[in-house]
Scaffold this motif. Structure first.
Motif, PDB file in Angstrom:
ATOM      1  N   LEU A   1       0.911  -1.034   0.185  1.00 21.38           N
ATOM      2  CA  LEU A   1      -0.061   0.005   0.224  1.00 21.38           C
ATOM      3  C   LEU A   1       0.999   1.165   0.020  1.00 21.38           C
ATOM      4  O   LEU A   1       1.520   1.435   0.999  1.00 21.38           O
ATOM      5  N   ALA A   2       0.766   1.956  -1.043  1.00 23.27           N
ATOM      6  CA  ALA A   2       1.735   3.226  -1.039  1.00 23.27           C
ATOM      7  C   ALA A   2       0.679   4.435  -1.571  1.00 23.27           C
ATOM      8  O   ALA A   2      -0.218   4.354  -2.246  1.00 23.27           O
ATOM      9  N   VAL A   3       1.172   5.598  -1.070  1.00 18.21           N
ATOM     10  CA  VAL A   3       0.253   6.547  -1.252  1.00 18.21           C
ATOM     11  C   VAL A   3       1.216   7.936  -1.116  1.00 18.21           C
ATOM     12  O   VAL A   3       2.268   8.213  -0.761  1.00 18.21           O
ATOM     13  N   ARG A   4       0.886   8.721  -2.348  1.00 20.98           N
ATOM     14  CA  ARG A   4       1.601  10.114  -2.581  1.00 20.98           C
ATOM     15  C   ARG A   4       0.381  11.130  -2.765  1.00 20.98           C
ATOM     16  O   ARG A   4      -0.508  10.751  -3.529  1.00 20.98           O
ATOM     17  N   ARG A   5       0.928  12.281  -2.658  1.00 19.39           N
ATOM     18  CA  ARG A   5      -0.078  13.475  -3.058  1.00 19.39           C
ATOM     19  C   ARG A   5       0.141  13.803  -4.302  1.00 19.39           C
ATOM     20  O   ARG A   5       1.759  13.674  -5.080  1.00 19.39           O
ATOM     21  N   TYR A   6      -0.512  14.692  -5.105  1.00 19.02           N
ATOM     22  CA  TYR A   6      -0.528  15.045  -6.370  1.00 19.02           C
ATOM     23  C   TYR A   6       0.451  16.404  -6.175  1.00 19.02           C
ATOM     24  O   TYR A   6       0.252  17.254  -5.219  1.00 19.02           O
TER      25      TYR A   6
ATOM     26  N   ASN B   1      -4.834  12.517  -3.554  1.00 20.66           N
ATOM     27  CA  ASN B   1      -3.812  11.394  -3.559  1.00 20.66           C
ATOM     28  C   ASN B   1      -3.819  10.494  -4.502  1.00 20.66           C
ATOM     29  O   ASN B   1      -4.916  10.201  -5.141  1.00 20.66           O
ATOM     30  N   GLU B   2      -2.764   9.729  -4.800  1.00 21.99           N
ATOM     31  CA  GLU B   2      -2.607   8.466  -5.720  1.00 21.99           C
ATOM     32  C   GLU B   2      -1.974   7.514  -4.806  1.00 21.99           C
ATOM     33  O   GLU B   2      -1.177   7.506  -4.062  1.00 21.99           O
ATOM     34  N   VAL B   3      -3.150   6.286  -4.831  1.00 26.23           N
ATOM     35  CA  VAL B   3      -2.745   5.320  -4.061  1.00 26.23           C
ATOM     36  C   VAL B   3      -2.426   4.133  -4.915  1.00 26.23           C
ATOM     37  O   VAL B   3      -3.218   3.640  -5.897  1.00 26.23           O
ATOM     38  N   LEU B   4      -1.485   3.100  -4.379  1.00 33.54           N
ATOM     39  CA  LEU B   4      -1.285   1.816  -5.139  1.00 33.54           C
ATOM     40  C   LEU B   4      -1.457   0.908  -4.151  1.00 33.54           C
ATOM     41  O   LEU B   4      -0.784   0.736  -2.955  1.00 33.54           O
TER      42      LEU B   4
ATOM     43  N   THR C   1      -9.564  11.641  -2.302  1.00 36.32           N
ATOM     44  CA  THR C   1      -9.599  12.564  -1.223  1.00 36.32           C
ATOM     45  C   THR C   1      -9.907  12.358   0.166  1.00 36.32           C
ATOM     46  O   THR C   1     -10.152  11.182   0.272  1.00 36.32           O
ATOM     47  N   GLY C   2      -9.892  13.097   1.123  1.00 34.38           N
ATOM     48  CA  GLY C   2     -10.179  12.852   2.371  1.00 34.38           C
ATOM     49  C   GLY C   2      -9.128  12.120   3.255  1.00 34.38           C
ATOM     50  O   GLY C   2      -9.465  11.696   4.254  1.00 34.38           O
ATOM     51  N   VAL C   3      -7.984  12.227   2.408  1.00 35.49           N
ATOM     52  CA  VAL C   3      -7.042  11.562   3.647  1.00 35.49           C
ATOM     53  C   VAL C   3      -5.964  12.563   3.946  1.00 35.49           C
ATOM     54  O   VAL C   3      -5.300  13.209   2.458  1.00 35.49           O
ATOM     55  N   ASP C   4      -5.762  13.096   5.076  1.00 36.39           N
ATOM     56  CA  ASP C   4      -4.451  14.075   5.274  1.00 36.39           C
ATOM     57  C   ASP C   4      -3.365  13.147   6.024  1.00 36.39           C
ATOM     58  O   ASP C   4      -2.266  13.858   5.548  1.00 36.39           O
ATOM     59  N   GLU C   5      -3.412  12.380   6.985  1.00 40.48           N
ATOM     60  CA  GLU C   5      -2.393  11.746   7.597  1.00 40.48           C
ATOM     61  C   GLU C   5      -2.181  10.548   7.599  1.00 40.48           C
ATOM     62  O   GLU C   5      -0.991  10.032   7.469  1.00 40.48           O
ATOM     63  N   ALA C   6      -3.326   9.553   7.952  1.00 45.85           N
ATOM     64  CA  ALA C   6      -3.175   8.095   8.071  1.00 45.85           C
ATOM     65  C   ALA C   6      -3.980   7.471   6.798  1.00 45.85           C
ATOM     66  O   ALA C   6      -5.317   7.730   6.784  1.00 45.85           O
ATOM     67  N   LEU C   7      -3.420   6.371   6.318  1.00 48.51           N
ATOM     68  CA  LEU C   7      -4.325   5.595   5.158  1.00 48.51           C
ATOM     69  C   LEU C   7      -4.225   4.272   5.631  1.00 48.51           C
ATOM     70  O   LEU C   7      -3.175   3.471   5.972  1.00 48.51           O
TER      71      LEU C   7
ATOM     72  N   TYR D   1      -1.204  -0.527   6.178  1.00 50.04           N
ATOM     73  CA  TYR D   1      -1.171   0.730   6.908  1.00 50.04           C
ATOM     74  C   TYR D   1      -0.175   1.876   6.296  1.00 50.04           C
ATOM     75  O   TYR D   1       0.906   1.222   5.922  1.00 50.04           O
ATOM     76  N   ALA D   2      -0.457   3.106   6.211  1.00 57.08           N
ATOM     77  CA  ALA D   2       0.578   3.803   5.411  1.00 57.08           C
ATOM     78  C   ALA D   2       0.173   5.014   5.890  1.00 57.08           C
ATOM     79  O   ALA D   2      -0.967   5.634   6.347  1.00 57.08           O
ATOM     80  N   ARG D   3       1.271   5.873   6.089  1.00 53.75           N
ATOM     81  CA  ARG D   3       1.344   7.311   6.550  1.00 53.75           C
ATOM     82  C   ARG D   3       1.334   8.346   5.213  1.00 53.75           C
ATOM     83  O   ARG D   3       2.169   8.151   4.510  1.00 53.75           O
ATOM     84  N   VAL D   4       0.489   9.221   5.260  1.00 52.45           N
ATOM     85  CA  VAL D   4       0.594   9.943   3.957  1.00 52.45           C
ATOM     86  C   VAL D   4       1.595  10.936   4.171  1.00 52.45           C
ATOM     87  O   VAL D   4       1.893  11.521   5.176  1.00 52.45           O
ATOM     88  N   PRO D   5       2.511  11.338   2.885  1.00 46.52           N
ATOM     89  CA  PRO D   5       3.455  12.368   3.137  1.00 46.52           C
ATOM     90  C   PRO D   5       3.103  13.617   3.747  1.00 46.52           C
ATOM     91  O   PRO D   5       2.022  14.092   3.346  1.00 46.52           O
ATOM     92  N   GLU D   6       3.764  14.210   4.667  1.00 43.83           N
ATOM     93  CA  GLU D   6       3.517  15.323   5.200  1.00 43.83           C
ATOM     94  C   GLU D   6       3.747  16.453   4.175  1.00 43.83           C
ATOM     95  O   GLU D   6       4.806  16.574   3.643  1.00 43.83           O
TER      96      GLU D   6
END
Length: 628
Positions: free
Chosen positions: A236-241, A248-251, A296-302, A323-328
Motif C-alpha cells: 500500500l503506497a500513497v503520494r500526493r499530487y 492522493n494517488e494510491v497503489l 480525497t479525504g486523507v490527510d495523515e493516515a491511510l 497501513y500507510a502514513r501520507v507524506p507530510e
C-alpha cells in the motif's frame, strides 16, 4: 549430584501450603474446649467417676497428640503430592529439551479449532507431561528472535506457565535463532533435543540444520495446521499530487495464496473514515494491483482493509490490513537563481507549499536558509551542499558542474523515456520541441530519465551528499514552458527530494529495527508508552505488531505505520521439516538413552496413596475411640 526437583508446584508454593495448613491444624487442636456446666443433686456420687477420669488424663492427652500428628502428616503428604518431587539424578544424565513454539504471524491462523497457537500450546503441554524423572526443559517463543519464557527446569508448573505466556506476533520466524539458542543452552549435554512446534513457515532452515549438526543436537518438528485459503494485502503506497495536495494517488497490491480464485472487497479508510470501496477478483496464486486516482479525504493516515465479497474473513486476519502514513506537506524553501525568468516564477506559484525567493547569480549563495536551489543557466563555483535543479548547466570557464559538457546537440527529441520514473509522473513530454541542448556525459551512477539518441536530456543523480536533477537544455529554447508538463516536472523534482528524505517513512516492516527521524528540536520520545533513547534527533525502534503507532515527542506527535511482510506469511499450507535426518544423534536414540521414569507409580501418586491410607487409618481409629 543427585537430588530432588519439584515438578508440580514451586518450592515457595509448597512451603506456603505446608505452613498455612499446618498452622490451621494446630490452631484447631489447641482451641480450648468450653465445657457446658451441668447441675447434679449430690456431688459425692460422681467422685468415683471423676477419680477415674483423672487417672486416664495422661492417656487422653497422648491420644490427642497422636491425632494431631496424623493430621499434620496428612497435610504433609497432600502437599508433597501437589509438589510432585522427582529425583534429578546426576548432572547430564537426563534429556534437555528446548521447546520452541513458533510465534510468527502465520500461527495466528484459525484453520484448526482454537487456532494454531493454541494447538501449539496443547502439544507443548503434552511434551511437558511426558518428561522423564531426570529430564529438564525450557520454553522458547520463536519469532525472528528466540525469546526464553522459562528457565531450564523440570517443574511442570513453571513450564506450563511459560507455555501459556507464548503469544503469536506480527513477524516471521527464524529457525537459525532457535538452533543457536539450543546450542548455547545444551552446551556440554549428551542428550539434547530441539522440538519445533510450528506450521513449518520458518526461515533459514539449512543454516539451522548445520548449527544443530555441529552441536550434536537432535531436532524434530511437531507440525501444526491443516491449511486454508488466504488472501493478503502485500503493498500500500500513497503520494500526493504535485499540483493538488488535497488529492492522493494510491497503489494497492493483493495476493491470493490459496488454490482457488477469490472475490474480495477492499475498503480504504482515510484518517479513520471510509473514502473508497472496490471489488477485486484475485486469481489463485496470483496478484492484482489497483490504482486509486484522485483520492480525497486523507490527510495523515491511510488504512486498507480486505474481506471476502460475502463479508467473511479468511483464516488469517493479520494480513487483511495494511497501513500507510501520507507524506507530510511541509513548506519547502526554494532559492530561485535566475535573471527574471517569468516562466519559472509562474510555474512555482502553482504550489502553495513552496516558499520561493529569488536570488541573482552574482548574489549566490543567499544569506537565507533554503532546501532546494533552482539554478537557471548558472553553475556555482563551489559544489553545492543542497539539493538542486539545474536548467542548462553550462559551467563557466574553470568551474566544474554536476555534468561534464562535451558540446551541443541540435534539435534533440525525446527518443528515450523512463516513463516509470517519479520525475515523469503525470508529465507528458514525448513531443516537446527543443532547439538545442548540451551534450553531457553522465556518471555511471546517474539515471538518464529522458534523452535523445545522441545524449541525455534529463539526468538525476547525486554529487557528494546532495541530489540533483538536470535539464540539459534551456527551457526558453523549447516549448516546454507552454505546456502543463513544465510545472509538473519541476514539482515532481522538488517532491522527489522531500519524499526520499530520511525523515519520511510511509511505513516500516515489523520485526526489523529502524531509525526514525524525530521532529526538529525533539529531545525526548515515547512510542506506545515506552520511552526511547534519543541520539542526534533520532530514535531506534522495533515493532512486533502491525498498525498505527503514536510517536510522542516534546515538540509534537506523529504517526508511524508498521506492516507485516505478508509475502512470507500468507501461504498457510503447513510444511513438514525433516530436521532430524542428518543430525548427529537421532531423536529416538536420545529417548532410549535417557534415564527413564520408574515403571511403577510416580512419587506424587505414592504420596497421594499414602494420604488416602492415612485417612482410612484415622477413620478406623476414630470409630475405635483410639484417637479421641
Amino acid at each position: 549430584m543427585s537430588g530432588l526437583a519439584l515438578a508440580g508446584i514451586s518450592e515457595t508454593a509448597a512451603l506456603t501450603t505446608l505452613l498455612g495448613f499446618g498452622l490451621a491444624v494446630l490452631a484447631l487442636y489447641f482451641l480450648k474446649l468450653r465445657r457446658r456446666p451441668v447441675e447434679v443433686p449430690f456431688v459425692h456420687l460422681f467422685l468415683e467417676v471423676l477419680a477415674t477420669e483423672r487417672s486416664s488424663r495422661l492417656f487422653a492427652n497422648l491420644r490427642r497428640v497422636l491425632s494431631l500428628l496424623l493430621a499434620l502428616l496428612f497435610v504433609a503428604l497432600v502437599t508433597g503430592a501437589l509438589a510432585d518431587p522427582r529425583p534429578t539424578g546426576s548432572e547430564g544424565s537426563g534429556r534437555i529439551l528446548v521447546l520452541a513454539l513458533d510465534a510468527s504471524a502465520s500461527m495466528q491462523a484459525t484453520d484448526v479449532p482454537g487456532g494454531r497457537m493454541e494447538a501449539a500450546r496443547a502439544e507443548a503441554r503434552q511434551l511437558v507431561r511426558s518428561l522423564g524423572a531426570t529430564d529438564r526443559a525450557i520454553v522458547v517463543e520463536l519469532t525472528d528472535r528466540a525469546r526464553p519464557l522459562s528457565s531450564l527446569t523440570s517443574s511442570r508448573a513453571d513450564l506450563d506457565a511459560a507455555i501459556d505466556a507464548a503469544t503469536a506476533r506480527d513477524v516471521g520466524a527464524d529457525l537459525a535463532e532457535a538452533a543457536r539458542f539450543a546450542r548455547d543452552v545444551a552446551s556440554g549435554s549428551q542428550h539434547a533435543e530441539l522440538v519445533l512446534i510450528s506450521d513449518g513457515g520458518v526461515a533459514r532452515v539449512e543454516e539451522a540444520r548445520s548449527i544443530l549438526d555441529d552441536a550434536n543436537i537432535a531436532a524434530r518438528q511437531i507440525s501444526i495446521g491443516v491449511g486454508a485459503g488466504n488472501v493478503a494485502i502485500t503493498a500500500l503506497a500513497v503520494r500526493r499530487y504535485p499540483l493538488d495536495a488535497s488529492r492522493n494517488e494510491v497503489l494497492l497490491e493483493v495476493l491470493d495464496a490459496g488454490e482457488a480464485d477469490e472475490d474480495v472487497e477492499v475498503e480504504l479508510l482515510g484518517d479513520g473514515e471510509t473514502v473508497d470501496v472496490q471489488h477485486l477478483r484475485v486469481p489463485a496464486g496470483g496478484r492484482v494491483r489497483r490504482f486509486f486516482a484522485g483520492l480525497t479525504g486523507v490527510d495523515e493516515a491511510l488504512e486498507a482493509r480486505l474481506r471476502r465479497a460475502d463479508g467473511s474473513h479468511d483464516a488469517l486476519a493479520v494480513d487483511d490490513r495494511f497501513y500507510a502514513r501520507v507524506p507530510e506537506r511541509r513548506r519547502a524553501r526554494v532559492a530561485l537563481v535566475s535573471e527574471d525568468d517569468v516562466y519559472l516564477q509562474a510555474a512555482l506559484l502553482l504550489d502553495e507549499y513552496l516558499d520561493v525567493f529569488e536570488v541573482a547569480p552574482a548574489d549566490f549563495p543567499p544569506s537565507r536558509e533554503y532546501d532546494v536551489a533552482i539554478l537557471d543557466r548558472f553553475v556555482p563555483s563551489t559544489p553545492l551542499d543542497h539539493d538542486a535543479i539545474y536548467l542548462s548547466p553550462a559551467p563557466a570557464e574553470g568551474v566544474t558542474g554536476p555534468l561534464e559538457v562535451a558540446g551541443t546537440i541540435e534539435r534533440p527529441f525525446f527518443d528515450v523515456l523512463r516513463r516509470d520514473h517519479p520525475l515523469l509522473r503525470h508529465a507528458a513530454i514525448a513531443d516537446v520541441n527543443i532547439a538545442r541542448a548540451l551534450l553531457v556525459r553522465a556518471q555511471p551512477d546517474d539515471v538518464v530519465v529522458a534523452g535523445d539518441r545522441r545524449g541525455p536530456l534529463i539526468v538525476a543523480g547525486t554529487r557528494g551528499s546532495s541530489r540533483f536533477v538536470a535539464l540539459t537544455f534551456d527551457v526558453r529554447e523549447s516549448d516546454l514552458p507552454l505546456r502543463a508538463a513544465f510545472p509538473v516536472l519541476l514539482l515532481n523534482a522538488i517532491d522527489s527530494f522531500a519524499e526520499t528524505d530520511a525523515a519520511y517513512r510511509g511505513s516500516v516492516l515489523t520485526g526489523t529495527s529502524v531509525t526514525l527521524a524525530l521532529p526538529a528540536g525533539a529531545t525526548t520520545a515515547t512510542l506506545d508508552g515506552v520511552r526511547l533513547a534519543v541520539r542526534d534527533g533520532r530514535a531506534s525502534v522495533r515493532f512486533e505488531r502491525a498498525g498505527f503507532h503514536t510517536l510522542e515527542t516534546d515538540v509534537g506527535d506523529q504517526i508511524v505505520a508498521a506492516n507485516l511482510e505478508a509475502d512470507g506469511e500468507a501461504d498457510l499450507s503447513p510444511v513438514s521439516l525433516d530436521l532430524g535426518v542428518e543430525l548427529g544423534t537421532p531423536a529416538d536414540e536420545i529417548v532410549a538413552s535417557a534415564p527413564a521414569a520408574s515403571a511403577g507409580l510416580a512419587p506424587w501418586q505414592w504420596l497421594a496413596l499414602l494420604a488416602l491410607t492415612l485417612l482410612l487409618v484415622e477413620w478406623f481409629t476414630f470409630h475405635r475411640r483410639w484417637t479421641v
